[in-house]
Design a protein around this motif. Sequence first.
Motif, short mmCIF file in Angstrom:
data_model
loop_
_atom_site.label_atom_id
_atom_site.label_comp_id
_atom_site.label_asym_id
_atom_site.label_seq_id
_atom_site.Cartn_x
_atom_site.Cartn_y
_atom_site.Cartn_z
N GLY A 94 0.82 -1.20 0.00
CA GLY A 94 0.00 0.00 0.00
C GLY A 94 0.85 1.25 0.00
N GLY A 95 0.21 2.40 -0.20
CA GLY A 95 0.93 3.65 -0.18
C GLY A 95 0.11 4.77 -0.76
N ARG B 78 -11.98 -3.91 -0.14
CA ARG B 78 -11.51 -2.60 0.31
C ARG B 78 -12.62 -1.91 1.10
NH1 ARG B 78 -11.26 0.51 -5.56
NH2 ARG B 78 -13.51 0.79 -5.85
N GLN B 79 -12.18 -0.99 1.95
CA GLN B 79 -13.13 -0.23 2.74
C GLN B 79 -12.67 1.21 2.84
OE1 GLN B 79 -13.90 -1.77 6.69
NE2 GLN B 79 -15.88 -0.74 6.75
N ALA B 80 -13.50 2.12 2.37
CA ALA B 80 -13.24 3.55 2.46
C ALA B 80 -13.86 4.07 3.75
CB ALA B 80 -13.82 4.26 1.26
N PRO B 81 -13.35 5.19 4.26
CA PRO B 81 -13.91 5.75 5.50
C PRO B 81 -15.41 6.01 5.38
CG PRO B 81 -11.85 6.83 4.97
CD PRO B 81 -12.19 5.95 3.80
N ASP C 39 -10.64 5.08 -5.40
CA ASP C 39 -10.03 3.78 -5.09
C ASP C 39 -9.37 3.78 -3.72
OD1 ASP C 39 -8.97 3.59 -8.51
OD2 ASP C 39 -10.64 2.49 -7.58
N SER C 40 -9.31 4.92 -3.07
CA SER C 40 -8.66 5.02 -1.77
C SER C 40 -9.40 4.21 -0.72
CB SER C 40 -8.60 6.49 -1.33
OG SER C 40 -7.83 7.25 -2.22
N GLY C 41 -8.63 3.67 0.22
CA GLY C 41 -9.23 2.90 1.30
C GLY C 41 -8.24 1.90 1.85
N THR D 44 -4.03 -3.02 4.23
CA THR D 44 -2.98 -2.07 3.86
C THR D 44 -3.65 -0.83 3.25
OG1 THR D 44 -0.89 -1.78 2.65
CG2 THR D 44 -2.59 -3.11 1.57
N GLN D 45 -3.15 0.33 3.62
CA GLN D 45 -3.79 1.59 3.21
C GLN D 45 -3.35 1.99 1.80
OE1 GLN D 45 -5.99 3.74 5.08
NE2 GLN D 45 -6.19 4.71 3.06
N VAL D 46 -4.34 2.38 1.01
CA VAL D 46 -4.09 2.94 -0.32
C VAL D 46 -4.73 4.32 -0.37
CG1 VAL D 46 -4.60 2.74 -2.78
CG2 VAL D 46 -3.94 0.71 -1.48
N THR D 47 -3.94 5.31 -0.73
CA THR D 47 -4.45 6.68 -0.82
C THR D 47 -4.12 7.22 -2.20
OG1 THR D 47 -4.08 7.03 1.54
CG2 THR D 47 -4.41 8.98 0.17
#
Length: 123
Positions: A9-10, A35-38, A87-89, A117-120
Amino acid sequence: QVQLVETGGGSVQAGGSLNLSCTASEPQPGMAWFRQAPGKEREAVAALNTYSQGRRYADSVSGRFSISTDNALTTLYLQMNTLKPEDSGIYYCAARTRGNYPPPLSQNDYNYWGQGTQVTVSS
C-alpha cells in the motif's frame, strides 16, 4: 489458522499504479481482495479461484485492476492501474477453504482475513 499479510500500500497520484501483495501461510482454493473507504462498507474488488485461475472483478475496477497469484499459490497480487481517488481505502486480503467457480465476491464467503494495507490516491 491461515495467516494473511498484505504489503504494497501507499500514496499515489490519480492515474498512477500500485501493486499489492498478500502472503498466505498456506495455499487456499479461493482468495480475494476487498476494500473499505472511511464511512463506507467493505466491498469486493476482485476474487480468484487459485486452482482454476478463474477471476471476477467489481465493475468499478474491471479493466484497471488485475488479480493473480504466484506459482506456489501462496502470494496473491493486485495490480492496480489508472488509479482514481475513489479507489482510496484500506485493502484487505481474504481467503476461503473452498474453490467454487465463479469465485464469490461476498465477504461472508471468506474464512480468513488480513489486517489490511492503506491505499491513498490523491487528485
